[in-house]
Design an enzyme around this catalytic site. Structure first.
Site, PDB file in Angstrom:
ATOM      1  CG  ASP A 226      -2.223   0.792   0.941  1.00 36.54           C
ATOM      2  OD1 ASP A 226      -3.276   0.144   0.775  1.00 36.54           O
ATOM      3  OD2 ASP A 226      -2.172   2.046   0.868  1.00 36.54           O
TER       4      ASP A 226
ATOM      5  CB  VAL B 261       0.753   0.541  -7.916  1.00 31.88           C
ATOM      6  CG1 VAL B 261       0.717  -0.503  -6.812  1.00 31.88           C
ATOM      7  CG2 VAL B 261      -0.561   1.293  -8.022  1.00 31.88           C
TER       8      VAL B 261
ATOM      9  CE1 TYR C 277     -12.492   3.391 -10.147  1.00 28.54           C
ATOM     10  CE2 TYR C 277     -14.793   3.090 -10.781  1.00 28.54           C
ATOM     11  CZ  TYR C 277     -13.689   2.689 -10.047  1.00 28.54           C
ATOM     12  OH  TYR C 277     -13.768   1.581  -9.226  1.00 28.54           O
TER      13      TYR C 277
ATOM     14  CE  LYS D 285     -11.124   0.191 -11.035  1.00 32.79           C
ATOM     15  NZ  LYS D 285     -10.111  -0.625 -10.354  1.00 32.79           N
TER      16      LYS D 285
ATOM     17  CB  THR E 252     -14.556   0.290   0.823  1.00 32.07           C
ATOM     18  OG1 THR E 252     -14.736   1.082  -0.347  1.00 32.07           O
ATOM     19  CG2 THR E 252     -14.670  -1.182   0.470  1.00 32.07           C
TER      20      THR E 252
END
Ligand SMILES: NC(=O)c1ccc[n+]([C@@H]2O[C@H](COP(=O)([O-])OP(=O)(O)OC[C@H]3O[C@@H](n4cnc5c(N)ncnc54)[C@H](O)[C@@H]3O)[C@@H](O)[C@H]2O)c1
Length: 252
Positions: free
Chosen positions: A35, A58, A149, A153, A184
């Site tokens: 992370d 990342v 986004y 994806k 979340t």
């Protein structure tokens, strides 16, 4: 062929990534939690299945290959990679800022590509591997304000198919899970009450997923039992992608 029991999960300090790491742990994997959030990683209580928590962004291309090589030196080759780290940007198409577009692509797409490449080099040598990438229903269906986004994806789904085709000969499978709305921090940031109501109304089972429900499917795709499942996009979305207009229920 050696099936390594070392799993690496990106974006594992919270949310879906943490649930995936825990579930892989109970399935017998040693799990590396990657992370960029140092504080969140440090706050996690140590559990027996944890190999280590490692700070890695990342979106930092120069850091990835070295980080995966160092993991292999400490723990042996990576057997399972879960590309989970992801961010969203919410902007109307006409005003979508370029820097937000580039940030989303750098994390969600280029990050997944580079982590997969680094892990797959180790998997190819061992002759066994599993890559599971967390896509989204937004990669299959468009909704408002998700130009970057949704496109990112869709690219994760394309990357998954590409890897499935190119890596099968090394004993590696590559699959994607497409969660629907899942409880979340991510949705607490991006789903105000009106968006929540719209998702509930558009989802046949009328609710958000728990992160553990996503983790269960990821763990199946990471298992030996899923050896012949390759290149699929598996929605875990309560029927969202199956649905059209959902009116009032009829009858008794
Ligand atoms: N929650 C949902 O409704 C939902 C739905 C569909 C898909 N997804 C996808 O699932 C994944 C996880 O989502 P979540 O809801 O758990 O998100 P979250 O925001 O709750 O957690 C994401 C984690 O990824 C980490 N992260 C972000 N950028 C990173 C980077 N550059 N390098 C390393 N780590 C990074 C964050 O620090 C955080 O720990 C994402 O790819 C997201 O797009 C989520």
């Amino acid at each position: 062929m050696t099936a390594s029991r070392l799993a690496v999960v990106t974006g594992a300090a919270t949310g879906i990534g943490l649930a995936v790491a825990r579930r892989l742990g109970t399935a017998g994997f040693r799990v590396v939690l990657l992370d960029r959030d140092t504080t969140a990683l440090a706050a996690l209580p140590t559990e027996p299945w944890m190999a280590e928590g490692t700070v890695l962004d990342v979106a930092d291309p120069g850091a990835i290959e070295g980080a995966f090589a160092a993991l292999a030196a400490r723990h042996g080759p990576v057997g399972v990679l879960v590309n989970n780290a992801g961010i969203a940007a919410v902007h109307p198409f006409l005003e979508h800022p370029l820097d937000a577009w580039e940030r989303v692509m750098a994390i969600n797409v280029t990050g997944a590509f580079l982590c997969s490449q680094a892990a797959a080099r180790q998997m190819a040598e061992a002759g066994w591997g599993r890559i599971v990438s967390i896509a989204s229903i937004s990669g299959v269906r468009a909704s408002l304000d998700r130009a970057a986004y949704g496109t990112s994806k869709a690219a994760v789904i394309g990357l998954t198919r590409q890897m499935a085709v190119e890596l099968a000969r090394f004993g590696i499978t590559a699959n994607a899970v497409a969660p629907g709305a899942t409880e979340t921090e991510f949705v607490r940031r991006h789903h105000p009450a009106a968006v929540r109501a719209a998702f509930d109304a558009a989802t046949p089972d009328g609710r958000y997923a728990a992160p553990e429900e996503i983790a269960e499917v990821v763990t199946f795709l990471a298992s030996e039992a899923a050896a012949h499942v390759n290149g699929v996009v598996l929605p875990v979305d309560g029927g969202f992608l199956a649905a059209g207009v959902l009116g009032e229920r009829s009858g008794a």
